[in-house]
Motif scaffolding. Sequence first.
Motif, short mmCIF file in Angstrom:
data_model
loop_
_atom_site.label_atom_id
_atom_site.label_comp_id
_atom_site.label_asym_id
_atom_site.label_seq_id
_atom_site.Cartn_x
_atom_site.Cartn_y
_atom_site.Cartn_z
N GLU B 429 2.15 2.97 2.17
CA GLU B 429 2.87 3.22 0.92
C GLU B 429 1.94 3.22 -0.27
O GLU B 429 1.93 4.13 -1.06
CB GLU B 429 3.98 2.18 0.75
CG GLU B 429 5.09 2.41 1.79
CD GLU B 429 6.17 1.36 1.73
OE1 GLU B 429 6.10 0.43 0.89
OE2 GLU B 429 7.11 1.46 2.55
N GLY B 430 1.12 2.17 -0.39
CA GLY B 430 0.17 2.11 -1.50
C GLY B 430 -1.20 2.63 -1.08
O GLY B 430 -1.38 3.14 0.03
N ASP B 431 -2.14 2.51 -1.99
CA ASP B 431 -3.49 3.00 -1.73
C ASP B 431 -4.50 1.88 -1.52
O ASP B 431 -5.55 2.10 -0.94
CB ASP B 431 -3.98 3.84 -2.92
CG ASP B 431 -3.14 5.09 -3.10
OD1 ASP B 431 -2.79 5.71 -2.08
OD2 ASP B 431 -2.82 5.43 -4.25
N THR B 432 -4.20 0.71 -2.04
CA THR B 432 -5.19 -0.38 -2.02
C THR B 432 -4.84 -1.40 -0.94
O THR B 432 -3.71 -1.47 -0.48
CB THR B 432 -5.22 -1.10 -3.38
OG1 THR B 432 -3.92 -1.66 -3.62
CG2 THR B 432 -5.56 -0.14 -4.51
N LEU B 433 -5.84 -2.19 -0.57
CA LEU B 433 -5.60 -3.21 0.46
C LEU B 433 -4.56 -4.23 0.00
O LEU B 433 -3.70 -4.65 0.78
CB LEU B 433 -6.92 -3.91 0.82
CG LEU B 433 -6.81 -5.01 1.87
CD1 LEU B 433 -6.17 -4.52 3.16
CD2 LEU B 433 -8.19 -5.60 2.16
N ARG B 434 -4.61 -4.61 -1.28
CA ARG B 434 -3.63 -5.60 -1.73
C ARG B 434 -2.21 -5.04 -1.65
O ARG B 434 -1.27 -5.76 -1.32
CB ARG B 434 -3.96 -6.07 -3.16
CG ARG B 434 -3.06 -7.22 -3.62
CD ARG B 434 -3.52 -7.90 -4.90
NE ARG B 434 -4.60 -8.85 -4.68
CZ ARG B 434 -5.86 -8.66 -5.01
NH1 ARG B 434 -6.23 -7.55 -5.62
NH2 ARG B 434 -6.77 -9.58 -4.75
N GLU B 435 -2.07 -3.75 -1.92
CA GLU B 435 -0.73 -3.14 -1.79
C GLU B 435 -0.28 -3.12 -0.33
O GLU B 435 0.89 -3.34 -0.04
CB GLU B 435 -0.74 -1.72 -2.35
CG GLU B 435 -0.79 -1.67 -3.87
CD GLU B 435 -0.97 -0.24 -4.37
OE1 GLU B 435 -2.09 0.31 -4.17
OE2 GLU B 435 -0.02 0.32 -4.92
N HIS B 436 -1.21 -2.84 0.59
CA HIS B 436 -0.82 -2.88 2.01
C HIS B 436 -0.22 -4.26 2.32
O HIS B 436 0.76 -4.37 3.05
CB HIS B 436 -2.02 -2.66 2.94
CG HIS B 436 -2.72 -1.33 2.76
ND1 HIS B 436 -2.16 -0.27 2.11
CD2 HIS B 436 -3.96 -0.92 3.18
CE1 HIS B 436 -3.02 0.75 2.12
NE2 HIS B 436 -4.11 0.38 2.76
N TYR B 437 -0.82 -5.29 1.78
CA TYR B 437 -0.38 -6.65 2.11
C TYR B 437 0.79 -7.14 1.27
O TYR B 437 1.72 -7.75 1.78
CB TYR B 437 -1.55 -7.64 1.97
CG TYR B 437 -2.21 -7.88 3.28
CD1 TYR B 437 -1.79 -8.91 4.11
CD2 TYR B 437 -3.23 -7.04 3.73
CE1 TYR B 437 -2.36 -9.10 5.36
CE2 TYR B 437 -3.81 -7.23 4.97
CZ TYR B 437 -3.38 -8.26 5.78
OH TYR B 437 -3.93 -8.45 7.01
#
Lengths: 462, 462
Positions: B429-437
């Motif tokens: 959904e997101g682009d960054t690792l923090r967004e994945h988590y």
Amino acid sequence: MTKKQIHLNGFTQNSASPHAAGLWRHPEHQGKEHGTLAYWTNLAKTLERGKFDALFLADVIGVYDVYQGSNQAALAQAVQVPAHDPLLAVSAMAQATEKLGFAITASATYIQPYQLARQYSTLDHLTNGRIGWNIVTSYLESEAVNLGLSGLIPHDERYDRAEEYLDVVYKLWEQSWDDDAVVQDTQYIDPTKVREIAHEGKYFNVPGLHLIEPSKQRTPLLFQAGSSERGREFAAKHAEGIFTNTQNQKNAVAELQAFIADITERLHKYGRKREDVKIIPAVVPIIGATEEEAYAKLEEYKSYVDYDGAAALLSGHSGVDFSKLDPDQYVENLPSQAMQSRLQSYTSDNVDYRWTVRDAVLYHGLTNGSEVIVGTPSQIADRLEVLSQEGGADGFNIRQVVNPASFEEFVDTVVPELQKRGIYRTDYEGDTLREHYLGQGQVRLKDNHYGKQLRIGGEVHA
Amino acid sequence: MTKKQIHLNGFTQNSASPHAAGLWRHPEHQGKEHGTLAYWTNLAKTLERGKFDALFLADVIGVYDVYQGSNQAALAQAVQVPAHDPLLAVSAMAQATEKLGFAITASATYIQPYQLARQYSTLDHLTNGRIGWNIVTSYLESEAVNLGLSGLIPHDERYDRAEEYLDVVYKLWEQSWDDDAVVQDTQYIDPTKVREIAHEGKYFNVPGLHLIEPSKQRTPLLFQAGSSERGREFAAKHAEGIFTNTQNQKNAVAELQAFIADITERLHKYGRKREDVKIIPAVVPIIGATEEEAYAKLEEYKSYVDYDGAAALLSGHSGVDFSKLDPDQYVENLPSQAMQSRLQSYTSDNVDYRWTVRDAVLYHGLTNGSEVIVGTPSQIADRLEVLSQEGGADGFNIRQVVNPASFEEFVDTVVPELQKRGIYRTDYEGDTLREHYLGQGQVRLKDNHYGKQLRIGGEVHA
């Protein structure tokens, strides 16, 4: 008879506008993209298209803050800040190329030798032998204070420490593992073919073994750029490529000859020959289809140079705060003899013109102390040929003014001219960076190199 | 109602056979290629195909030498040696992927915080916000002695030092540059929007500014795996992902619940909520088309485990020299209670079998203390669902036995099963690792995170 061949590095830094102060504002300069992978892979592909030996990345781990006693001018004009880590984009560039080498600056002052040896061995594996190390000992106080030291280590002690540092990394790279230590039969590694280096010294104690099996080159190709007495001695002992500057364009050939004579004498002390080391001055080519176009381009580039940014750079390089000098003062009237002669080196290409401090600072902002060559591709090739064949240079660090356009122009116009003259490769012969520099088959340190002669506990290994 | 989603990391290390001792001899294991770019880019592409959150790379900077008081067994079976630097292949993997994150281990003990902050910021720029940092404080004596320390720092002092280390890097990442500091008009950087962090502490003095403009995430996504009292406290304060192991398979759900209850209580002390942190146990899936095939595969894998290699690993992890124990001794007869309970944690899945030290060591050599899940893709998904929905796990570190086949099988067979059940993403959904988590839009540290609340000189910045 084969003509003397030249070597070429593309010289830059992982920063927006590293060596030309203010040029980031030029519409052709893509330095703002220096944090992206595409910026680096495109640059690497361009240099490989031009059959360059290597991309050479400079580095600082501090901000220029001598000028006005502040970092403000450096920040405002992005003078080597932001300063991204130069090692980390290498694997992406290696992935995008096949032969191009990567000569990466790292300071022997701020990271433990055990770690540095591991970083370069990892990269030499990943690139299949395309890694070089530009050894620096660091000159910015602003680096030292942030990295666990209370202040800059005095110049000569930095070199004493660097000497021992090199001993440690040579032992790790050259002596810790035999070539046939990785057996991969019932054992992965034959433990009898790996040894601890047991280094105990004044600055470092490193008892252990190298963490990495031998890479293609073992020791990365070694570069150095010291110009001081200690720096030259260090280079003659360790370097396989020496970076230098010929600031005085009128006397560049004589300057180079004298430098090379000096280095050659020092090399003999260490059992090395002139041809074991490549002498690489830096140049700034300004290329036009006609001479007029080239000079017009020079004037256009100059118009982007920022005085404060250039002065921040020059103050950092010299340790002298240029804000204390009147920009309109004539260089020949400066009170300090050392300062006068430093700045006069920039001015002597036009003996009739009286250079001011401003002129000299702005000139440094464009050139960073390197020779500017303005002209058609053929004129630039002429000059490189003179510096190589008369001066004795073995190759050149090509500096960018605008990135990557400076490199693209050079690759598209000057490289074919050099190839036509038979003084530059039309394709790579070897696969490793050391072979690009020292010839096909010379993948490892030469046998007469100090790093190959060091022994652990007096025994001959590897 | 949406089902609880799980997160997945592929867990390995830049070494030939890092977590399964002896498995490098398995014909499907490509670990011998770990020094090549292709090995890493293929692995990264496989994990991205499986929509994994991240590749997680462990690291050590020393050799396992507790067993037999020697590094011989570790070398012979390539037990986390060779140990290549995990940061350096990241840019090549980022180039080969678009969304996959990279959670890279680095020790807060052996590199200056000013340097580490620069490395991770450089990578966060190059990957466009896909970087995580697994914070370790290092447990091997063989690391310390080679890296400028006379010996291992005591456990609690390592954590005191790590606390201050984190303060330094938070100030650099979060406070040194305003978001709008890079203006690129007449100035590249607005110097009034950049500040020196002026850190003076017990372990570190860092007066300067961060060398790098804010990257997408600023602070990389923070992982930690401490299981001790200090380790859990540290994790509750800093970590956004906590790695753990549920060794006792029969009690794994209860074990996880207890661990999570403990962490949750600690989180509240720091003003954080349960959902601010993802709890990630490691598992070793052994996958077959049928249950029989899976168990046959387990037996086949077991046949490659090397006793001495496994014992070297376990001795390093526990600090106890296992060569002093008789391999044929029954675990319940061991003199040390601590040792008994450690090894018994491996044995309790079959209460009728009396485990010997040999059994337990060999089991550790395959599992590294993580739960083994043997079965069909559907059975493995069942177990992950139980651990997630009953145990409370937010996701899993998937450990490889053979690389990359273990990951390929998991991506091809278990991932579709998880997706079918609606408990795992079908796309990023997101682009960054923090967004994945932590969810789309959560690119930076959450506002309630300690690192976001630190202030330079009491002032609120950035």
